[in-house]
Design a protein around this motif. Sequence first.
Motif, PDB file in Angstrom:
ATOM      1  N   ARG A 141     -16.491  58.448  35.620  1.00 12.60           N
ATOM      2  CA  ARG A 141     -15.586  57.245  36.657  1.00 12.60           C
ATOM      3  C   ARG A 141     -14.093  58.342  37.781  1.00 12.60           C
ATOM      4  NH1 ARG A 141     -14.639  52.172  33.640  1.00 12.60           N
ATOM      5  NH2 ARG A 141     -16.215  50.964  34.294  1.00 12.60           N
ATOM      6  N   ASP A 142     -13.636  58.512  36.291  1.00 10.60           N
ATOM      7  CA  ASP A 142     -12.272  59.483  37.223  1.00 10.60           C
ATOM      8  C   ASP A 142     -12.394  60.479  37.823  1.00 10.60           C
ATOM      9  OD1 ASP A 142     -10.806  57.015  36.116  1.00 10.60           O
ATOM     10  OD2 ASP A 142     -10.360  56.979  34.500  1.00 10.60           O
ATOM     11  N   ASN A 147     -19.644  60.927  41.378  1.00 13.11           N
ATOM     12  CA  ASN A 147     -19.803  59.619  42.093  1.00 13.11           C
ATOM     13  C   ASN A 147     -20.678  58.483  41.697  1.00 13.11           C
ATOM     14  OD1 ASN A 147     -23.114  61.037  41.353  1.00 13.11           O
ATOM     15  ND2 ASN A 147     -23.517  61.359  43.332  1.00 13.11           N
ATOM     16  N   ARG A 149     -19.677  55.851  39.943  1.00  8.28           N
ATOM     17  CA  ARG A 149     -18.350  54.973  39.633  1.00  8.28           C
ATOM     18  C   ARG A 149     -18.615  53.078  39.272  1.00  8.28           C
ATOM     19  NH1 ARG A 149     -14.580  58.739  40.784  1.00  8.28           N
ATOM     20  NH2 ARG A 149     -15.026  60.338  42.428  1.00  8.28           N
ATOM     21  N   THR A 150     -19.811  53.389  39.606  1.00  6.96           N
ATOM     22  CA  THR A 150     -19.751  51.497  39.051  1.00  6.96           C
ATOM     23  C   THR A 150     -20.630  51.287  37.923  1.00  6.96           C
ATOM     24  OG1 THR A 150     -21.224  51.212  40.791  1.00  6.96           O
ATOM     25  CG2 THR A 150     -19.242  50.343  41.124  1.00  6.96           C
TER      26      THR A 150
END
Length: 247
Positions: A141-142, A147, A149-150
């Motif tokens: 996520r960071d 890619n 992210r969710t």
Amino acid sequence: MNDQSAQARWERLTQRPLLALAVAFAVAYAVPIVDNPASRSLTLLCTTTEWVVWAAFALDYLIRLVITPRRREFVRTHWIDLCAVVLPLLQPLRLLRMVSTLLLVGRRARMASQIRLTTYVAGAVVGLLMFGSLAVLSVERDSPKGNIRTLGDAVWWSFTTMTTVGYGDHAPTTGLGRMIAVGLMLSGIALLGVVTANIAAWFIARFEKDDVEERRQTEAIAALAEEVRLLRAEVARLAGEREQQRS
């Protein structure tokens, strides 16, 4: 014999509580990742729950080791349990606690004779998808070039990775994320092999059952034919004796 019975009783007694603790661990592991950023108190509560669950499995291993009559054999045959207990102590990462808990709950689930192979495989698939998605989301996520992210991206990536489809629209960019990907790919291949072997074993068992039934029927027919032959011979003998008596 009494020691073995004590060990069996302990395993039956603790099976469901440990599975319930594993569910609690799953919730504690998922909440800080899904609820990002989580509050400090919530993160502390979840981390404490994870360590409590790991401690419960570690205590279970130690108790089984104490009550078993052959401790060396127990350690040799339960080396995966030992590695899963020691693993989080080497480096206090949440991912290591997740891996160790998966290993331990999987070992205890396999001891339950009432859990069938299909149920175990289905549970393993769901567990791997859930933990794989959460794990890769937590590390990707960071990432500046990531890619994923969710949670939706992570679940989709886990599906395509476990099935070895690999569309490439989502992929891990960190070293730890790629290690998770390797683990999911190997797990997917292993589970596919288990399902394939189970289906093949079912067909083989059906064929063997048909062969046994066919052999049983053949033997029954042969026995019946032998009885008819003996009966005919007996009738012929009696008829011969009657002819001799008349003459």
